[in-house]
Structures are given as C-alpha cells and as structure tokens.
Design a protein around this motif. Structure first.
Motif, PDB file in Angstrom:
ATOM      1  N   THR A 123      -3.650  18.254  -9.838  1.00 55.63           N
ATOM      2  CA  THR A 123      -4.879  18.212 -10.619  1.00 55.63           C
ATOM      3  C   THR A 123      -4.618  17.921 -12.097  1.00 55.63           C
ATOM      4  OG1 THR A 123      -4.834  20.623 -10.835  1.00 55.63           O
ATOM      5  CG2 THR A 123      -6.193  19.703  -9.074  1.00 55.63           C
ATOM      6  N   MET A 154      -4.432  14.168 -11.695  1.00 55.77           N
ATOM      7  CA  MET A 154      -5.473  13.676 -10.790  1.00 55.77           C
ATOM      8  C   MET A 154      -4.903  12.676  -9.781  1.00 55.77           C
ATOM      9  SD  MET A 154      -7.988  15.521 -11.426  1.00 55.77           S
ATOM     10  CE  MET A 154      -9.308  14.785 -10.512  1.00 55.77           C
ATOM     11  N   ALA A 186      -4.921   8.063  -6.222  1.00 56.76           N
ATOM     12  CA  ALA A 186      -5.921   8.702  -7.076  1.00 56.76           C
ATOM     13  C   ALA A 186      -6.591   9.871  -6.354  1.00 56.76           C
ATOM     14  CB  ALA A 186      -6.977   7.684  -7.490  1.00 56.76           C
ATOM     15  N   ARG A 239      -9.918  12.091  -6.473  1.00 58.97           N
ATOM     16  CA  ARG A 239     -11.272  12.081  -7.022  1.00 58.97           C
ATOM     17  C   ARG A 239     -12.026  13.307  -6.524  1.00 58.97           C
ATOM     18  NH1 ARG A 239     -10.114   6.813  -5.722  1.00 58.97           N
ATOM     19  NH2 ARG A 239     -10.192   5.370  -7.460  1.00 58.97           N
ATOM     20  N   ARG A 245     -15.405  14.967  -5.843  1.00 57.51           N
ATOM     21  CA  ARG A 245     -16.768  14.502  -5.628  1.00 57.51           C
ATOM     22  C   ARG A 245     -17.803  15.599  -5.812  1.00 57.51           C
ATOM     23  NH1 ARG A 245     -16.586   9.433  -6.731  1.00 57.51           N
ATOM     24  NH2 ARG A 245     -15.155   8.277  -5.414  1.00 57.51           N
ATOM     25  N   PHE A 253     -13.340  16.179  -1.978  1.00 61.08           N
ATOM     26  CA  PHE A 253     -12.450  15.338  -2.763  1.00 61.08           C
ATOM     27  C   PHE A 253     -11.946  14.170  -1.926  1.00 61.08           C
ATOM     28  CE2 PHE A 253      -9.900  18.631  -0.795  1.00 61.08           C
ATOM     29  CZ  PHE A 253      -8.722  18.015  -0.415  1.00 61.08           C
ATOM     30  N   GLU A 254     -11.429  13.158  -2.620  1.00 59.77           N
ATOM     31  CA  GLU A 254     -10.853  11.982  -1.978  1.00 59.77           C
ATOM     32  C   GLU A 254      -9.440  11.764  -2.492  1.00 59.77           C
ATOM     33  OE1 GLU A 254     -13.358   8.670  -2.850  1.00 59.77           O
ATOM     34  OE2 GLU A 254     -14.935   9.330  -1.488  1.00 59.77           O
ATOM     35  N   ARG A 304     -11.768  10.969   2.543  1.00 55.02           N
ATOM     36  CA  ARG A 304     -12.577  12.073   2.014  1.00 55.02           C
ATOM     37  C   ARG A 304     -12.295  13.358   2.780  1.00 55.02           C
ATOM     38  NH1 ARG A 304     -18.612  11.615  -0.153  1.00 55.02           N
ATOM     39  NH2 ARG A 304     -17.444  10.125  -1.388  1.00 55.02           N
TER      40      ARG A 304
END
Length: 78
Positions: free
Chosen positions: A16, A19, A33, A35, A37, A46-47, A52
């Motif tokens: 984190t 990221m 990456a 991500r 959400r 998160f992805e 996902r």
C-alpha cells in the motif's frame, strides 16, 4: 492491508505504500498496479493487475473472494 497474505491455495502481495501488488506466484518479483475501489469498514474492494477482489481484513486474517477464486479463501499475513 499491507503485507504478504498466504493460504494453501493463494499468495497475494499488497504494497500500500507504493500501491502495487502481485497475485502471480510464478512471477514473484512482478508488481502490478493496486487500485482501491471501495473501502467500507473492514471490507475493501480492490484490483491488482486487472483482477477485482473483495477482502474482509481482520488484523492478520483476510477473507478473500474475487476473480479466479472459487467461493472464498482465508489468508494469513506472513
């Protein structure tokens, strides 16, 4: 959320600070990456690398479901 999460079937690295994440055990140095959400309490959507996931984080335990996971899995932070 940050850390290396393992079960008998899954290995997920979540960084984190940068990221970035990894869900491919055959490529241990690959980083894609990360991500976020949606965050709602302990639940995080998160992805990583286009896949996902929905995770329920409780200290050093992660209940995970999402792309490529049949039903759900319980992972431990190592």
């Amino acid at each position: 959320m940050h850390g290396t999460w393992r079960s008998e079937k899954q290995l997920i690295l979540i960084d984190t600070e940068r990221m970035l994440g990894n869900i491919d055990v055959t490529r241990p140095f690959q980083r894609d990456a990360l991500r976020l959400r949606d965050i709602s309490g302990r639940m995080v959507v998160f992805e990583i690398g286009g896949k996902r996931f929905i995770g329920f984080f409780d200290r050093n335990e992660l209940r995970l479901t999402g792309d490529g996971i049949a039903d759900s899995d319980v992972l431990q932070r190592r």
